[in-house]
Design a protein around this motif. Structure first.
Motif, PDB file in Angstrom:
ATOM      1  N   UNK A 145       0.726  -1.433  -0.018  1.00  0.00           N
ATOM      2  CA  UNK A 145       0.172   0.046   0.082  1.00  0.00           C
ATOM      3  C   UNK A 145       0.841   1.257  -0.140  1.00  0.00           C
ATOM      4  N   UNK A 146       0.633   2.191  -0.841  1.00  0.00           N
ATOM      5  CA  UNK A 146       1.181   3.708  -1.246  1.00  0.00           C
ATOM      6  C   UNK A 146       0.256   4.585  -0.699  1.00  0.00           C
ATOM      7  N   UNK A 147       0.207   5.352   0.550  1.00  0.00           N
ATOM      8  CA  UNK A 147      -0.741   6.071   0.793  1.00  0.00           C
ATOM      9  C   UNK A 147      -0.465   7.246  -0.448  1.00  0.00           C
ATOM     10  N   UNK A 148      -1.616   8.003  -0.586  1.00  0.00           N
ATOM     11  CA  UNK A 148      -1.650   9.262  -1.294  1.00  0.00           C
ATOM     12  C   UNK A 148      -2.242  10.425  -0.736  1.00  0.00           C
ATOM     13  N   UNK A 149      -2.968  11.253  -1.230  1.00  0.00           N
ATOM     14  CA  UNK A 149      -3.541  12.347  -0.247  1.00  0.00           C
ATOM     15  C   UNK A 149      -4.655  12.181   0.239  1.00  0.00           C
ATOM     16  N   UNK A 150      -5.076  12.537   1.310  1.00  0.00           N
ATOM     17  CA  UNK A 150      -6.258  12.408   2.200  1.00  0.00           C
ATOM     18  C   UNK A 150      -6.337  10.827   2.275  1.00  0.00           C
ATOM     19  N   UNK A 151      -7.713  10.339   1.891  1.00  0.00           N
ATOM     20  CA  UNK A 151      -7.992   8.879   2.173  1.00  0.00           C
ATOM     21  C   UNK A 151      -7.600   7.727   1.139  1.00  0.00           C
ATOM     22  N   UNK A 152      -6.980   8.433   0.001  1.00  0.00           N
ATOM     23  CA  UNK A 152      -6.541   7.365  -1.067  1.00  0.00           C
ATOM     24  C   UNK A 152      -5.387   6.801  -0.962  1.00  0.00           C
ATOM     25  N   UNK A 210      -4.443   8.709 -19.269  1.00  0.00           N
ATOM     26  CA  UNK A 210      -3.119   8.296 -18.303  1.00  0.00           C
ATOM     27  C   UNK A 210      -3.242   9.158 -16.931  1.00  0.00           C
ATOM     28  N   UNK A 211      -2.632   8.903 -15.944  1.00  0.00           N
ATOM     29  CA  UNK A 211      -2.776   9.571 -14.557  1.00  0.00           C
ATOM     30  C   UNK A 211      -1.619   9.714 -13.924  1.00  0.00           C
ATOM     31  N   UNK A 212      -0.940  10.575 -13.386  1.00  0.00           N
ATOM     32  CA  UNK A 212       0.190  10.871 -12.678  1.00  0.00           C
ATOM     33  C   UNK A 212       0.200  10.886 -11.106  1.00  0.00           C
ATOM     34  N   UNK A 213       0.559   9.838 -10.810  1.00  0.00           N
ATOM     35  CA  UNK A 213       0.875   9.600  -9.180  1.00  0.00           C
ATOM     36  C   UNK A 213       2.027   8.961  -8.939  1.00  0.00           C
ATOM     37  N   UNK A 214       2.660   9.492  -7.715  1.00  0.00           N
ATOM     38  CA  UNK A 214       3.736   9.112  -7.144  1.00  0.00           C
ATOM     39  C   UNK A 214       4.991   9.266  -8.244  1.00  0.00           C
ATOM     40  N   UNK A 215       4.691  10.379  -8.828  1.00  0.00           N
ATOM     41  CA  UNK A 215       5.845  10.669  -9.538  1.00  0.00           C
ATOM     42  C   UNK A 215       5.866   9.658 -11.034  1.00  0.00           C
TER      43      UNK A 215
END
Length: 365
Positions: free
Chosen positions: A96-103, A151-156
């Motif tokens: 699991x890699x946490x993102x912003x808030x609850x995601x 496409x979606x940019x997450x965790x660089x």
């Protein structure tokens, strides 16, 4: 007669009446929205956990049952070890890699997870193929306006959306396990492990056996884990809820107090006339209390209706991971809070009204 007079008094001052009802409605909406979001978000998390199809959850040493997982301290060899235990028919791990808030992003062994959970039900597309492929659930796709091929940019990193699935399958955002391990610098490590048994009724006895064999690892039945996802189990959230309820009660009390105090001042001559023709103090106080009760009832109804507006706003504009549900059990509780608070707020103006001298009241300008 008294009821008609009460309604006439409220209708005679429509702006003050409307503002009083609105203030009480906001008080009710604040309480119901907070309770609804708290319960809805936790219940949605529990529903996703149950959607894994697992019977037992194994968490890293030193973690608690409800702690967030921002690291991956367990070896990815452990699922093979647990799969050899009696009654365990399938074991799979996630990262699991946490993102912003609850995601958060969840890395899965897609084949193992599909066997455990029964597989994803795709509305568009299908499972990831490349390491940079990603699948998301329908609420997340709707929130971010995503479709297969985007496409979606997450965790660089840039991810290619290959599938959109029905919600309720453990996580909102899923990628291949090995890919997320490498992208986060945690090769061969896991955040938690899920076990499926040949007989779910034996889950607690298997947990007891595993705890004795693997001391230090928090191990729980999935039933127990999901039962802990409630407001009452989270002391901080419960206390926050009570604080907001207290603030809402104070706001409602002040608004009703000011509205009724102003009403008493505006109707000084009217009260003097009622006293002059023989009206008792109890009659005058009862009339003011009836007005307050009507304001509280109308405000409560308006507040309940406003919660459906906040649900719509939450669904379309709230950050990911927040869900508001309708908690019907809190309707009478909130109504009681609004009515009692309003009646208390009317006590002081009511006492002032009944203590007025009829002669002075008749000469009031």
């Amino acid at each position: 007669m008294i009821n008609r007079l009460t309604l006439a008094n409220l209708a005679h001052r429509p702006v003050r009446t409307a503002l009083s009802i609105l203030a009480i409605a906001v008080e009710v909406t604040m309480i119901l929205t907070l309770v609804g979001v708290s319960n809805g978000t936790l219940h949605e998390s529990a529903r996703r956990a149950r959607g894994s199809g697992a019977d037992i959850l194994v968490r890293p040493p030193g973690s608690s049952i409800l702690s967030s997982l921002s690291s991956s301290p367990m070896s990815d060899k452990l699922p093979d070890v647990f799969s050899k235990e009696p009654h365990v028919v399938l074991a799979t791990g996630t990262i699991i890699q946490p993102l912003e808030l609850f995601d958060s992003i969840t890395g899965l062994d897609m084949e193992q997870f599909s066997r455990m959970s029964g597989g994803f039900h795709f509305l568009e597309g299908g499972l990831p193929v490349q390491d940079t492929d990603m699948i998301v659930d329908e609420p997340y796709a709707r929130e971010k306006h995503l479709h297969v091929g985007d496409t979606l940019t997450l965790i660089s990193h840039q991810w290619h959306i290959t599938g959109i699935y029905e919600p309720g399958k453990l996580a909102r955002i899923c990628v291949k396990l090995a890919a997320l391990q490498n992208f986060t610098g945690n090769p061969h490590h896991l955040s938690q492990i899920y076990l499926r048994l040949d007989d779910p009724s034996k889950a607690q006895s298997v947990v007891d056996t595993l705890r004795a064999k693997y001391p230090g690892y928090p191990i729980f039945t999935m039933e127990y884990f999901t039962s802990m996802l409630s407001v009452n189990s989270l002391g901080l959230l419960r206390n926050f809820t009570y604080v907001v309820i207290g603030i809402a009660m104070i706001v409602g009390f002040i608004v009703v107090f000011m509205a009724m105090y102003t009403a008493v001042l505006e109707r000084t001559r009217e009260i003097g006339i009622l006293k002059a023709v023989g009206s008792s103090s109890a009659l005058i106080l009862g009339m003011l209390m009836r007005e307050t009760l009507l304001l509280a009832v109308f405000g409560t109804i308006a507040g309940i209706l406003l919660t459906y507006l906040t649900q719509w706003l939450m669904l379309h504009f709230a950050p990911g991971g927040l869900y508001q549900e309708t908690v019907y059990g809190w309707w009478p509780i909130t109504a009681g809070i609004a009515i009692v608070g309003s009646l208390i707020g009317a006590v002081v103006p009511g006492i002032k009204a009944v203590r007025q001298d009829a002669t002075e009241a008749l000469s009031y300008e």
